[in-house]
Design a protein around this motif. Structure first.
Motif, PDB file in Angstrom:
ATOM      1  N   SER A 220      30.432   7.866  29.043  1.00 40.74           N
ATOM      2  CA  SER A 220      30.499   6.669  29.873  1.00 40.74           C
ATOM      3  C   SER A 220      29.174   6.557  30.608  1.00 40.74           C
ATOM      4  CB  SER A 220      31.682   6.748  30.857  1.00 40.74           C
ATOM      5  OG  SER A 220      31.625   7.964  31.590  1.00 40.74           O
ATOM      6  N   LEU A 221      28.966   5.463  31.284  1.00 41.53           N
ATOM      7  CA  LEU A 221      27.679   5.216  31.931  1.00 41.53           C
ATOM      8  C   LEU A 221      27.624   5.901  33.292  1.00 41.53           C
ATOM      9  CD1 LEU A 221      27.331   1.416  31.057  1.00 41.53           C
ATOM     10  CD2 LEU A 221      26.375   3.385  29.831  1.00 41.53           C
ATOM     11  N   TRP A 222      26.577   6.685  33.503  1.00 43.43           N
ATOM     12  CA  TRP A 222      26.410   7.416  34.757  1.00 43.43           C
ATOM     13  C   TRP A 222      25.848   6.489  35.839  1.00 43.43           C
ATOM     14  CZ3 TRP A 222      24.156  13.006  33.875  1.00 43.43           C
ATOM     15  CH2 TRP A 222      24.938  13.676  32.921  1.00 43.43           C
ATOM     16  N   GLU A 223      25.975   6.949  37.085  1.00 45.69           N
ATOM     17  CA  GLU A 223      25.415   6.182  38.206  1.00 45.69           C
ATOM     18  C   GLU A 223      23.918   5.991  38.014  1.00 45.69           C
ATOM     19  OE1 GLU A 223      25.638   6.045  43.085  1.00 45.69           O
ATOM     20  OE2 GLU A 223      26.271   7.857  42.022  1.00 45.69           O
ATOM     21  N   THR A 224      23.230   7.048  37.645  1.00 47.01           N
ATOM     22  CA  THR A 224      21.859   6.959  37.151  1.00 47.01           C
ATOM     23  C   THR A 224      21.889   7.383  35.691  1.00 47.01           C
ATOM     24  OG1 THR A 224      20.892   7.473  39.310  1.00 47.01           O
ATOM     25  CG2 THR A 224      19.491   7.789  37.374  1.00 47.01           C
ATOM     26  N   LEU A 225      21.431   6.529  34.803  1.00 46.92           N
ATOM     27  CA  LEU A 225      21.553   6.825  33.383  1.00 46.92           C
ATOM     28  C   LEU A 225      20.685   8.025  33.008  1.00 46.92           C
ATOM     29  CD1 LEU A 225      21.507   3.232  31.831  1.00 46.92           C
ATOM     30  CD2 LEU A 225      23.472   4.616  32.510  1.00 46.92           C
ATOM     31  N   PRO A 226      21.249   9.023  32.336  1.00 43.27           N
ATOM     32  CA  PRO A 226      20.486  10.227  31.972  1.00 43.27           C
ATOM     33  C   PRO A 226      19.699  10.015  30.678  1.00 43.27           C
ATOM     34  CG  PRO A 226      22.757  10.471  31.287  1.00 43.27           C
ATOM     35  CD  PRO A 226      22.670   9.131  31.964  1.00 43.27           C
ATOM     36  N   VAL A 227      18.664   9.191  30.755  1.00 47.87           N
ATOM     37  CA  VAL A 227      17.911   8.820  29.558  1.00 47.87           C
ATOM     38  C   VAL A 227      16.779   9.795  29.260  1.00 47.87           C
ATOM     39  CG1 VAL A 227      18.476   6.392  29.855  1.00 47.87           C
ATOM     40  CG2 VAL A 227      16.358   7.299  30.854  1.00 47.87           C
ATOM     41  N   ASN A 228      16.548  10.736  30.164  1.00 53.25           N
ATOM     42  CA  ASN A 228      15.538  11.774  29.935  1.00 53.25           C
ATOM     43  C   ASN A 228      15.918  13.010  30.747  1.00 53.25           C
ATOM     44  OD1 ASN A 228      14.754  11.189  32.596  1.00 53.25           O
ATOM     45  ND2 ASN A 228      13.199   9.743  31.907  1.00 53.25           N
ATOM     46  N   GLU A 229      15.191  14.072  30.580  1.00 52.27           N
ATOM     47  CA  GLU A 229      15.544  15.325  31.231  1.00 52.27           C
ATOM     48  C   GLU A 229      15.438  15.223  32.750  1.00 52.27           C
ATOM     49  OE1 GLU A 229      17.031  19.144  31.439  1.00 52.27           O
ATOM     50  OE2 GLU A 229      16.973  17.702  29.786  1.00 52.27           O
ATOM     51  N   ILE A 230      14.441  14.486  33.240  1.00 52.55           N
ATOM     52  CA  ILE A 230      14.286  14.334  34.695  1.00 52.55           C
ATOM     53  C   ILE A 230      15.522  13.651  35.280  1.00 52.55           C
ATOM     54  CG2 ILE A 230      12.904  13.284  36.528  1.00 52.55           C
ATOM     55  CD1 ILE A 230      10.491  13.452  34.672  1.00 52.55           C
ATOM     56  N   SER A 231      15.934  12.564  34.648  1.00 58.95           N
ATOM     57  CA  SER A 231      17.093  11.821  35.149  1.00 58.95           C
ATOM     58  C   SER A 231      18.379  12.616  35.005  1.00 58.95           C
ATOM     59  CB  SER A 231      17.219  10.488  34.410  1.00 58.95           C
ATOM     60  OG  SER A 231      16.122   9.647  34.682  1.00 58.95           O
ATOM     61  N   ARG A 232      18.495  13.337  33.913  1.00 58.59           N
ATOM     62  CA  ARG A 232      19.717  14.116  33.711  1.00 58.59           C
ATOM     63  C   ARG A 232      19.900  15.125  34.827  1.00 58.59           C
ATOM     64  NH1 ARG A 232      21.559  18.785  32.121  1.00 58.59           N
ATOM     65  NH2 ARG A 232      19.471  19.647  31.824  1.00 58.59           N
ATOM     66  N   LYS A 233      18.830  15.790  35.215  1.00 59.23           N
ATOM     67  CA  LYS A 233      18.926  16.795  36.268  1.00 59.23           C
ATOM     68  C   LYS A 233      19.182  16.146  37.627  1.00 59.23           C
ATOM     69  CE  LYS A 233      16.077  20.358  34.071  1.00 59.23           C
ATOM     70  NZ  LYS A 233      14.816  21.131  34.148  1.00 59.23           N
ATOM     71  N   SER A 234      18.476  15.062  37.913  1.00 63.69           N
ATOM     72  CA  SER A 234      18.644  14.424  39.219  1.00 63.69           C
ATOM     73  C   SER A 234      19.995  13.733  39.348  1.00 63.69           C
ATOM     74  CB  SER A 234      17.523  13.412  39.465  1.00 63.69           C
ATOM     75  OG  SER A 234      17.579  12.352  38.530  1.00 63.69           O
TER      76      SER A 234
END
Length: 911
Positions: free
Chosen positions: A768-782
């Motif tokens: 499902s869609l995250w509050e901040t989309l995890p489109v890269n490693e930086i975003s996934r961690k944050s």
């Protein structure tokens, strides 16, 4: 009178519902079916009767409209007085443009509800609650000496939530957490339930189970300030007999109560159930009165009025089995249900009496296979969310919580003896029973997956209100809604749901209390409590207000009625909310002109708005810049004035229209003068440029250059991918495609690897869609600690319907009176198709582009027209004939794009 056998009037609805019970007033709609082309309605006639057989005999005894010259076919309001709690039957016929009249439709039905406080004989009743008590059963026995009635309707409101039982069976057992949440200090909703089939001759028993729901939520978010009072309910059962007499049963002190098995329940924290405390046959007649005590009238915190619930109820939907089951290092059993949804657990077990089972929930797992609770937000509530069940020792025990739900993919089961399997624990999906109105599919599986994720995430967050997420907040944030409203309107029949939510916003706006319970979103200093009456809070409904609405969140009060009109043709909602829309727009204008708030930035501006949260939750990159708050807030202020100019003109308020037009022009001048770079042809960021293109803020002639600036920014600042938050993501694909950069839009939607949508499920395991989309490693961690189920990111789905399949409403006839057909991705896909069920009927666009042959099938429902842009150059045929044989008028846009006006019908277009 000339009759037409080929024109059929069907799909009759009242208040956008099929044969509804307990409405407040009728708004009648229908669709027209025909195989003929170019059919439109010129007149209608409606008859209403007290009985179906009278209607069929042509003896309508309530109302006959006579022939009304009108092309309108939805939201028709009969001008007649109606009795409360009364069934009615109606039918309609229409005249078409050839002078032919259809046959009468088959009869449809509606009943009115209890429409004033004076109509309620029933009392609000409760029980003497103490903190350690379990929630109660309530029951009332009664006899039917006259036999079973021809119809029986129960008007029921349980607060916070209630379940109604009759003779041992739950009435409409798929309903869940009913009624929907409201601002209870102003009003509550009641449901009208047909209970005829549950009644039996002679002795009967009516029963109620109550939960805390949103009404008595006083554990999470800091406790008691969020509670309205103790649980209570009101029910009025009206039984209709064939001699037109009625018998009424009501809630009062003659009801009895006893503690039940629900020992505690909280809408966030979960529910505890002790099956040993169940009372056998508690809602059946004839049980012993021992242990039962008289109910007491509720005396405080009573909602001042009840109104019918017209939005679809929350329902238990599909049941999911686990895809995988394993044991974590602590010995707990972990269930992976394969997708992140809103739901409740379903236990089916055989365990010893007293066995205490616990189920906990998460969206993520740790590397060791145990649950990771970081994204659930439990820390804000003080405990990890869990449901508990104490067994009674029966051969088979089957249980689900009644008054809570969770957002989760993974569940942890502990306390069980033996090894469970996939039948032991399942997941029941719960959401508002909204009807799908759109479908989309294309040849690219990545785009299909993005569509499915968007649809799933929105459904996960429809629970009587549009929530931001189903696990940590469950709140109706205003700004989240306008970020995806158009996408929701294309996929679902949202009109009743949005009307209910607009009522929530309005009721919240009337509150005057100060609210200091701010949320972590508040990371700047522009929020204040000197709120004028009528200005909304950040959240609606409820007591968790989170301050006065910022300009970029509160704009929903202008946008939501407008998009209801654009996509559903609902003009009445514009009339109803016009005063509030106007007040909001003028209020934001006063913020822009307030010297105390603007002098630290620019004392010379009069239209730039500096307050706001900005383009919420863009993905993180090493070098990308976020969009300035002053751009997004001012752009929304411009959009508000632009909408208000159109609405004022539509409603005949010409002086207001002139005022808003002047405001709009002033805002446009300043935003271009201050925030636009005329050399680089950019407003600075991808979101700013996409919004400027969408809203019409780009200087004339610069549109292609601004779209090019978006592509340049993507390549230079965000690894060749998008960098937008919720205000840009719903616009980026369409604005690139419509302004000469289809290739860039296609690349964005189909990009692989890191910095792509694919990264969400390939590397972040997102379903499902995250509050901040995890489109890269930086975003996934944050984003790991933020919600993984946020519909505010779903706006991109608009481009799939409107630009890939090529169906969208046209300004020459909003509500899909005029349908624009313009697919823009035909050089990048071999096929795509979509359907949208509009107020006039089903619209389709299905195209194939293979082997230098383009095949395109479109359908336009009767009473609509199409504005068709052919996606290839050269000659084309329509249904086997050259287009000029059909004499479809050619329309050319100011940009030189040629379109053709098609009548209603089905058409096959080829090159």
């Amino acid at each position: 009178m000339k009759s037409s056998r080929d024109i059929v009037v069907d799909t009759l609805q009242c208040r956008n519902l099929t044969n509804p019970e307990g409405i407040d007033f009728p708004l009648l709609s229908w669709e027209i079916s025909t195989s003929e082309e170019g059919v439109f309605q010129t007149a209608w006639e409606i008859e209403i009767a007290s009985r179906e057989n009278l209607l069929r005999k042509g003896k309508a005894d309530v109302w006959k409209s006579g022939k009304q010259l009108s092309g309108e076919q939805f939201n028709i309001k009969p001008e007649l007085p109606l009795k409360e709690a009364t069934p009615y039957y109606w039918r309609v016929r229409i005249w078409d443009n050839s002078g032919s009249v259809s046959g009468w439709s088959d009869p449809a039905y509606f009943s009115t509800g209890l429409l004033s406080e004076a109509s309620w004989d029933a009392q609000w009743i409760t029980y003497p609650r103490s903190e350690k008590q379990a929630l109660p059963y309530f029951r009332k026995e009664f006899s039917l000496d006259r036999g079973v009635p021809v119809k029986a309707l129960a008007y029921f409101c349980g607060l916070g939530a209630g379940e109604l039982y009759l003779n041992g069976k739950q009435v409409d057992s798929t309903r869940f957490l009913d009624p929907a949440q409201t601002d209870y200090e102003q009003y509550a909703l009641y449901s009208t339930l047909d209970v005829t089939e549950y009644l039996q001759k002679e002795n009967n028993c009516l029963g109620v189970m109550l939960g805390n729901g949103w009404f008595s939520q006083k554990e999470a978010w800091g406790g008691a300030p969020f509670s309205y009072g103790d649980p209570m309910f009101r029910v009025q059962l009206i039984m209709f007999f064939d001699d037109d007499s009625r018998v009424v049963l009501r809630s009062d002190e003659t009801w009895a109560w006893q503690e039940g098995p629900v020992s505690k329940t909280n809408i966030y924290l979960g529910e505890s159930y002790d099956a040993r405390r169940e009372v056998t046959a508690w809602s059946e007649p004839g049980i012993s009165p021992d242990g039962w005590q008289p109910a007491i009238p509720a005396s405080k915190n009573i909602p001042p009025c009840l109104i019918p619930q017209l939005t679809d109820p929350i329902r238990k939907k599909e049941v999911l089995s686990a895809k995988k089951i394993w044991k974590d290092p602590s010995g707990n059993w972990i269930y992976d249900f394969g997708g992140n949804v809103a739901g409740i657990p379903l236990l089916e077990i055989q365990q010893p009496e007293g066995a205490h089972l616990t189920i906990r929930f998460s969206e993520e797992i740790d590397t060791d296979g145990s649950l990771n609770f970081a994204s659930t937000g439990w820390i804000h509530h003080g405990d990890i969310f869990k449901d508990e069940y104490i067994c009674k020792g029966s051969p088979v025990e089957r249980w689900s919580p009644r008054f809570t739900y969770h957002g989760y993919r993974y569940a942890e089961l502990s306390g069980i003896s033996g090894e469970p399997d996939e039948t032991t624990l399942k997941l029941v999906v719960v959401h508002t029973d909204i009807e799908n109105s759109g479908s989309f599919e294309c040849a690219d599986e990545q785009i299909n997956k993005l569509h499915e994720m968007a649809v799933r995430t929105v459904k996960n967050n429809l629970h009587g209100i549009p929530t931001d997420c189903p696990i940590r907040e469950k709140c109706g944030w205003l700004g989240d809604v306008h970020a995806y409203v158009k996408m929701a309107n294309l996929n679902f029949r949202m009109d009743n749901f949005w009307q209910k939510y607009l009522g929530d916003i309005r009721s919240g706006a009337s509150k005057e209390e100060k609210n200091t319970l701010f949320h972590e979103r508040y990371n700047n200093t522009f929020y204040f409590d000197d709120k004028p009456s009528g200005i909304p809070y950040m959240i609606a409904p409820g007591k968790r207000l989170c301050g006065v609405a910022s300009p970029d969140w509160g704009t929903v009060i202008v946008q939501l009625p407008w998009w209801m009109y654009v996509y559903n043709g609902n003009k009445a909602v514009l009339e109803e909310y016009y005063p509030m829309m106007k007040q909001w727009t003028e209020y934001v204008g006063s913020l822009a002109k307030n010297e105390e708030r603007t002098k630290k930035y620019s004392s010379e501006t009069t239209s730039i708005v500096y307050q706001g949260l900005g383009d919420w939750c863009p993905p993180a990159y090493k070098s990308a810049d976020n969009t300035p708050v002053e751009f997004t807030s001012t752009a929304f202020h411009y959009l508000d004035t632009h909408i208000m100019e159109q609405v004022a003109s539509l409603l005949g308020k010409e002086e207001d229209a002139k005022t808003f037009a002047s405001m709009k022009e002033e805002i446009a001048r300043e935003i271009v003068a201050i925030l636009y770079n005329p050399v680089e042809k950019t407003f600075g960021t991808q979101t700013a440029d996409a919004m400027a293109l969408d809203l019409g803020l780009v200087p004339a002639g610069d549109e292609k250059a601004v779209a090019d600036a978006i592509v340049r920014n993507m390549n230079e600042r965000s690894e060749g991918f998008m960098h937008t938050g919720i205000f840009g993501i719903g616009r980026l694909g369409s604005m690139l495609a419509r302004n000469g950069n289809v290739q860039a839009a296609w690349n964005m939607f189909t990009k692989k690897g890191e910095n792509s949508f694919e990264w969400m499920w390939k590397s972040a395991n997102a379903t499902s869609l995250w509050e901040t989309l995890p489109v890269n490693e930086i975003s996934r961690k944050s984003a790991a600690v933020a919600s993984h189920n946020h519909p505010m990111q779903a706006g991109y789905d608009v481009a799939f319907f409107e630009d890939i399949a090529g169906i969208r409403p046209d300004p020459t006839g909003y509500g899909f009176k005029t349908i624009r057909f313009e697919p823009l991705f035909c050089d990048y896909l071999p096929w795509a198709k979509a359907t949208i069920h509009t107020p006039y009927g089903e619209v389709t666009s299905s195209w194939k582009n293979e082997d230098n042959r383009f095949d395109w099938e479109i359908s336009i429902p009767p009473n609509s027209t199409g504005l068709v842009t052919i996606p290839f150059e050269g000659e084309f045929t329509v249904n086997g004939k050259t287009w000029d044989d059909h004499q479809f008028p050619r329309v050319e846009s100011p940009a030189g794009v040629a379109s053709y006006t098609f009548p209603s019908g089905r058409f096959h277009i080829t090159n």
